[in-house]
Design a protein around this motif. Structure first.
Motif, PDB file in Angstrom:
ATOM      1  N   ARG A  38     -27.669  52.510  35.261  1.00 39.74           N
ATOM      2  CA  ARG A  38     -26.980  52.216  33.993  1.00 39.74           C
ATOM      3  C   ARG A  38     -26.991  50.721  33.703  1.00 39.74           C
ATOM      4  O   ARG A  38     -27.143  50.301  32.550  1.00 39.74           O
ATOM      5  CB  ARG A  38     -25.560  52.760  34.044  1.00 39.74           C
ATOM      6  N   ARG A  74     -30.419  49.817  32.394  1.00 40.98           N
ATOM      7  CA  ARG A  74     -30.539  50.191  30.986  1.00 40.98           C
ATOM      8  C   ARG A  74     -29.776  49.204  30.106  1.00 40.98           C
ATOM      9  O   ARG A  74     -30.228  48.867  29.002  1.00 40.98           O
ATOM     10  CB  ARG A  74     -30.019  51.604  30.769  1.00 40.98           C
ATOM     11  N   PHE A 121     -33.326  58.484  33.339  1.00 36.81           N
ATOM     12  CA  PHE A 121     -32.967  57.125  32.944  1.00 36.81           C
ATOM     13  C   PHE A 121     -34.133  56.304  32.385  1.00 36.81           C
ATOM     14  O   PHE A 121     -33.903  55.312  31.691  1.00 36.81           O
ATOM     15  CB  PHE A 121     -32.364  56.369  34.140  1.00 36.81           C
TER      16      PHE A 121
END
Length: 247
Positions: A174, A177, A199
């Motif tokens: 995360r 990203r 992802f």
């Protein structure tokens, strides 16, 4: 835009050509020995290679290591940690310039995600491999954090999930990203093809030193997995997610 032009490391990987877009997370998939590490190291300028690497038209292979450090950060697979350092001292090594108030705020922000507070005052030698890895990830992110280093453009990570439990694997992806969303070109190698499919904005699949597939997560087909990983899988799709399960 990071462009690889016939990048080749003899007997390891290549030649590989392609564009790695800013603002996207590109995940490198492939079995051990497929060339993922060599490709990342050559792209970072840390491994001698033929061909060229260009960042927005500027050849990065012509820059020295000091200049490269302004533009890109690289998390290598096997890091040699400086003896005697504590956790916060390792993080400080990743900061471009002085440890300012903004740098401390960024360290605190990353600490909230990677749960680093309890690691800051401890010697690195007293930490587990996963704890060390979380600090190294934070150090790498700090080096090209847009708030601290406006020149930072590229984030390269070789197996950043190694040694991490599931919670921190997801948190790390995360964060990658998030950094891609800030406009950086983010490239990481990964072994879990289902996490790659979940992802990754883009997937590059390497096999025996060759780039055999690239594109969105849909390139990870049962046929490709059988060819590259020698594992038979079936594809399940639900709520827009793809899951590859061994048969």
């Amino acid at each position: 835009m990071l462009t690889l032009d016939a990048l080749n490391v003899s007997d390891r990987v290549g030649p590989v050509s392609g564009c790695l877009a800013a603002g996207r997370l590109t995940l490198l998939a492939g079995p051990n020995g497929s060339g993922k590490s060599s490709l990342l190291l050559a792209t970072a300028g840390l491994l001698a290679a033929e061909g060229h690497v260009q960042l927005d038209g500027e050849r990065m292979d012509l820059l020295d290591l000091t200049e490269l450090a302004r533009y890109r950060a690289m998390l290598v697979q096997h890091s040699v940690l400086p003896a005697g350092l504590k956790g916060y001292e390792l993080l400080a090594l990743g900061i471009q310039g002085e440890v300012s108030e903004a740098a401390c705020e960024q360290m605190a922000w990353l600490s909230g995600f990677l749960k680093l507070d309890s690691l800051y005052a401890r010697p690195l030698s007293a930490l587990s491999g996963g704890e060390q890895q979380r600090l190294l990830i934070a150090k790498t992110l700090l080096q090209v954090s847009p708030r601290l280093n406006p020149s930072g453009r590229v984030l390269l990570l070789d197996e950043p999930l190694a040694g991490l439990d599931w919670q921190h694997q997801l948190t790390t992806l995360r964060l990658l990203r998030h950094y891609a969303g800030l406009g950086l070109t983010v490239v990481a190698s990964i072994h879990d093809i289902n996490l790659a499919a979940q992802f990754g904005d883009d997937i590059w699949c390497l096999h025996q030193g060759r780039l055999v597939a690239y594109g969105g997560p849909e390139v990870l087909t049962p046929e490709l997995v059988a060819e590259v990983f020698e594992v038979k899988v079936k594809l399940l799709e639900q709520d827009g997610q793809r899951l590859l399960l061994p048969e």
